[in-house]
Design an enzyme around this catalytic site. Structure first.
Site, PDB file in Angstrom:
ATOM      1  N   GLY A 276       0.797  -1.228   0.000  1.00 20.68           N
ATOM      2  CA  GLY A 276       0.000   0.000   0.000  1.00 20.68           C
ATOM      3  C   GLY A 276       0.820   1.263   0.000  1.00 20.68           C
ATOM      4  O   GLY A 276       0.278   2.348   0.237  1.00 20.68           O
ATOM      5  N   GLU A 318       4.687  -6.103   0.464  1.00 19.49           N
ATOM      6  CA  GLU A 318       4.056  -6.351  -0.827  1.00 19.49           C
ATOM      7  C   GLU A 318       3.872  -5.061  -1.634  1.00 19.49           C
ATOM      8  O   GLU A 318       2.747  -4.603  -1.856  1.00 19.49           O
ATOM      9  CB  GLU A 318       2.692  -7.018  -0.622  1.00 19.49           C
ATOM     10  CG  GLU A 318       2.764  -8.349   0.111  1.00 19.49           C
ATOM     11  CD  GLU A 318       1.386  -8.909   0.441  1.00 19.49           C
ATOM     12  OE1 GLU A 318       0.374  -8.219   0.179  1.00 19.49           O
ATOM     13  OE2 GLU A 318       1.321 -10.021   0.979  1.00 19.49           O
ATOM     14  N   PRO A 319       4.951  -4.445  -2.106  1.00 18.59           N
ATOM     15  CA  PRO A 319       4.788  -3.266  -2.968  1.00 18.59           C
ATOM     16  C   PRO A 319       4.291  -3.661  -4.352  1.00 18.59           C
ATOM     17  O   PRO A 319       4.721  -4.659  -4.913  1.00 18.59           O
ATOM     18  CB  PRO A 319       6.201  -2.693  -3.037  1.00 18.59           C
ATOM     19  CG  PRO A 319       7.084  -3.894  -2.880  1.00 18.59           C
ATOM     20  CD  PRO A 319       6.357  -4.811  -1.926  1.00 18.59           C
ATOM     21  N   ARG A 321       1.992  -0.904  -6.537  1.00 20.76           N
ATOM     22  CA  ARG A 321       1.896   0.447  -7.094  1.00 20.76           C
ATOM     23  C   ARG A 321       3.235   1.183  -7.002  1.00 20.76           C
ATOM     24  O   ARG A 321       3.635   1.894  -7.941  1.00 20.76           O
ATOM     25  CB  ARG A 321       0.835   1.215  -6.303  1.00 20.76           C
ATOM     26  CG  ARG A 321       0.615   2.653  -6.752  1.00 20.76           C
ATOM     27  CD  ARG A 321      -0.063   3.482  -5.670  1.00 20.76           C
ATOM     28  NE  ARG A 321      -1.172   2.789  -5.067  1.00 20.76           N
ATOM     29  CZ  ARG A 321      -2.449   2.923  -5.436  1.00 20.76           C
ATOM     30  NH1 ARG A 321      -2.750   3.737  -6.427  1.00 20.76           N
ATOM     31  NH2 ARG A 321      -3.405   2.260  -4.816  1.00 20.76           N
ATOM     32  N   TYR A 366     -12.279   6.113  -7.743  1.00 19.16           N
ATOM     33  CA  TYR A 366     -11.673   6.510  -6.481  1.00 19.16           C
ATOM     34  C   TYR A 366     -11.540   8.021  -6.317  1.00 19.16           C
ATOM     35  O   TYR A 366     -10.930   8.471  -5.347  1.00 19.16           O
ATOM     36  CB  TYR A 366     -10.257   5.913  -6.358  1.00 19.16           C
ATOM     37  CG  TYR A 366     -10.180   4.415  -6.396  1.00 19.16           C
ATOM     38  CD1 TYR A 366     -11.047   3.628  -5.650  1.00 19.16           C
ATOM     39  CD2 TYR A 366      -9.218   3.772  -7.177  1.00 19.16           C
ATOM     40  CE1 TYR A 366     -10.957   2.251  -5.680  1.00 19.16           C
ATOM     41  CE2 TYR A 366      -9.118   2.394  -7.203  1.00 19.16           C
ATOM     42  CZ  TYR A 366      -9.999   1.636  -6.449  1.00 19.16           C
ATOM     43  OH  TYR A 366      -9.913   0.267  -6.472  1.00 19.16           O
ATOM     44  N   CYS A 393     -19.577   7.716 -23.163  1.00 18.48           N
ATOM     45  CA  CYS A 393     -20.872   8.365 -22.949  1.00 18.48           C
ATOM     46  C   CYS A 393     -21.205   8.422 -21.465  1.00 18.48           C
ATOM     47  O   CYS A 393     -22.200   7.837 -20.997  1.00 18.48           O
ATOM     48  CB  CYS A 393     -21.962   7.625 -23.729  1.00 18.48           C
ATOM     49  SG  CYS A 393     -21.771   7.767 -25.510  1.00 18.48           S
TER      50      CYS A 393
END
Length: 467
Positions: A276, A318-319, A321, A366, A393
């Site tokens: 995270g 746990e990287p 991103r 988000y 659209c």
């Protein structure tokens, strides 16, 4: 007195007031290095990544396209590996995964987290070492568990009592012993979007520490002959910029670890603190580097272990991103430009591009912020408040909510958005029957296709209706 604008801005005396971080730049054509991969340069208005000018890349591969900087990806992977040298570093495949990336990770010595049978299949195809694979997920199917056990994945992160029973049965039937981590919810309020905060009690992941379910899960895994209890797993959320949440979570998880020694009679050898770690999407973001994170997190865990008088378990992070996010940008072609009057006399330029929420859903999902720059030419135009929107659209089809772009932006310009490596291609869709863009790798002035562009034939291949 300023009055609230529906967009979240305020206006007074005809002036538009943006968020505190959005300030009119002196040069809207300049790059902010923090937002881009490390090989990104701009010369005479033309943006290059990995030594490849983006106009040349688009001429060869079309637009929109994701541009993946191999050197940047590998350097970020190595930075985590080296900073957390005494840890197991698992790359979170959900951020972005393909066979090329899996091979890079294997070569750089990282481990890999998957959370579906499809992601596991990518790891298998890439010949990723299965003993370095962890399998996440709150509702793994029986078939997925069977395949994971057959392949010999190093750890399965269990998420329910049902899954513990199911996995124990599968392992016993196949004559295997499976390494297991118990995912726990530590009751930590992470300072992030509600949908990506994962350690509070009222959500789908993990066993609650507070309710006693987590300790009961440890008992059941320890009692199952076909399961090998490795440790506890905690994940507090995503896009987090400080270690205060990790400190609270580590304290609670280690307290449970100590209780398991006392009450269950088992000293678990490992503990996973999750990931995270945040990245910079705009100039308001101030991420920590891996070395700083490693120092702070290790200090937290060592302090708690001393206080509890327990041995330090083998740690994992746990990287996802934080490795791939800045390594990729998306390049679009501008199609239309529209000047729109706002309340109070202010104006905003709507810049429409040839992609949108089908290749980047994060702004709509988000309320994520992004930045953008003209990538194909120099511009002498003054800064103009702009909103980059897609071609779908939906009124919410926004790529970049607010950015100062040169006032002379025009159809045919190329526009690049940095920081799109995580959860953009992996969450891409065929909404409005759009074709998902390719991922084009760049390295030493050359391009190579990582994922090809979808075609109309791809789109219609699953449509089996009779004409």
């Amino acid at each position: 007195m300023p009055t609230a604008h529906p967009s979240g801005w305020a206006h007074a005396d005809g002036a538009l007031r943006g968020p505190h971080w959005l300030r009119e730049p002196s040069d809207p054509d300049a790059l902010v290095p923090l937002l881009w991969s490390r090989t990104a340069t701009k010369s005479d208005g033309v943006l290059s990544i990995g030594g490849v000018p983006l106009p040349e890349l688009v001429r060869e591969h079309g637009s929109p396209a994701y541009v993946l900087d191999e050197a940047d990806f590998r350097s970020r992977a190595r930075a985590f590996r080296d900073a957390f040298a005494d840890y197991d570093v698992f790359y979170a495949g959900k951020a972005f995964l393909c066979t090329t990336v899996a091979r890079w990770l294997a070569e750089e010595g990282l481990s890999l987290d998957v959370c579906s049978g499809g992601e596991l299949a990518v790891a298998e195809r890439a010949r990723f070492p299965m003993e370095r694979v962890g399998f996440h997920g709150n509702n793994k199917t029986l078939g997925e568990l069977e395949r994971a056990v057959e392949l010999g994945v190093g750890r399965v992160i269990v998420d329910s009592f049902t899954e513990i029973e199911r996995l124990a049965d599968v392992a016993a039937e196949l004559g295997r012993t499976v390494g297991v981590m118990v995912r726990v919810t530590a009751g930590v309020e992470a300072h992030t979007h509600e949908y990506i905060a994962t350690a509070h009690e009222d959500q789908k992941f993990g066993f609650s520490i507070a309710s006693g379910d987590a300790l009961e899960a440890v008992r059941r895994v320890h009692a199952a002959p076909s399961l090998r209890l490795l440790g506890l797993h905690s994940h507090i959320g995503s896009q987090i910029f400080d270690t205060s949440g990790f400190e609270v979570a580590a304290r609670r998880v280690l307290a449970l670890h100590a209780r398991a020694i006392e009450e269950v009679g088992v000293e678990m050898p490992e503990m996973d603190l999750g990931g995270g770690f945040g990245i910079a999407y705009t100039t308001q973001d101030d991420p920590s580097d891996p070395a700083q994170l490693a120092t702070e997190i290790t200090k937290i865990v060592e302090h708690e272990c001393r206080a509890l008088e327990i041995a330090l378990p083998r740690l994992s992070i746990e990287p996802g991103r934080a490795i791939v996010g800045p390594s990729m940008c998306t390049v679009y072609e501008v199609g239309t430009v529209k000047d729109v009057a706002l309340d109070g006399g202010a104006r905003r330029t709507y810049v429409s591009v040839d992609g949108g929420m089908s290749d980047n859903i994060r702004t709509a999902l988000y309320d994520a912020d992004y930045s953008a720059t003209i990538a194909s030419r120099p511009s002498g135009g003054p800064p103009a408040l702009s909103r980059v929107v897609g071609k779908h659209c939906e009124a919410g089809d926004i790529v970049v909510k607010d950015e100062f772009l040169p006032a002379d932006v025009r159809p045919g310009d190329l526009l690049a958005v940095p920081g799109t490596g995580a959860y953009c291609r992996s969450m891409a869709s065929n909404y409005n029957h759009a074709l998902r863009p390719p991922v084009i790798g760049v390295r030493d002035g050359k391009t190579f296709t990582v994922l090809r562009r979808e075609t109309v034939a791809d789109l219609l291949a699953t449509d089996v209706g009779v004409l």
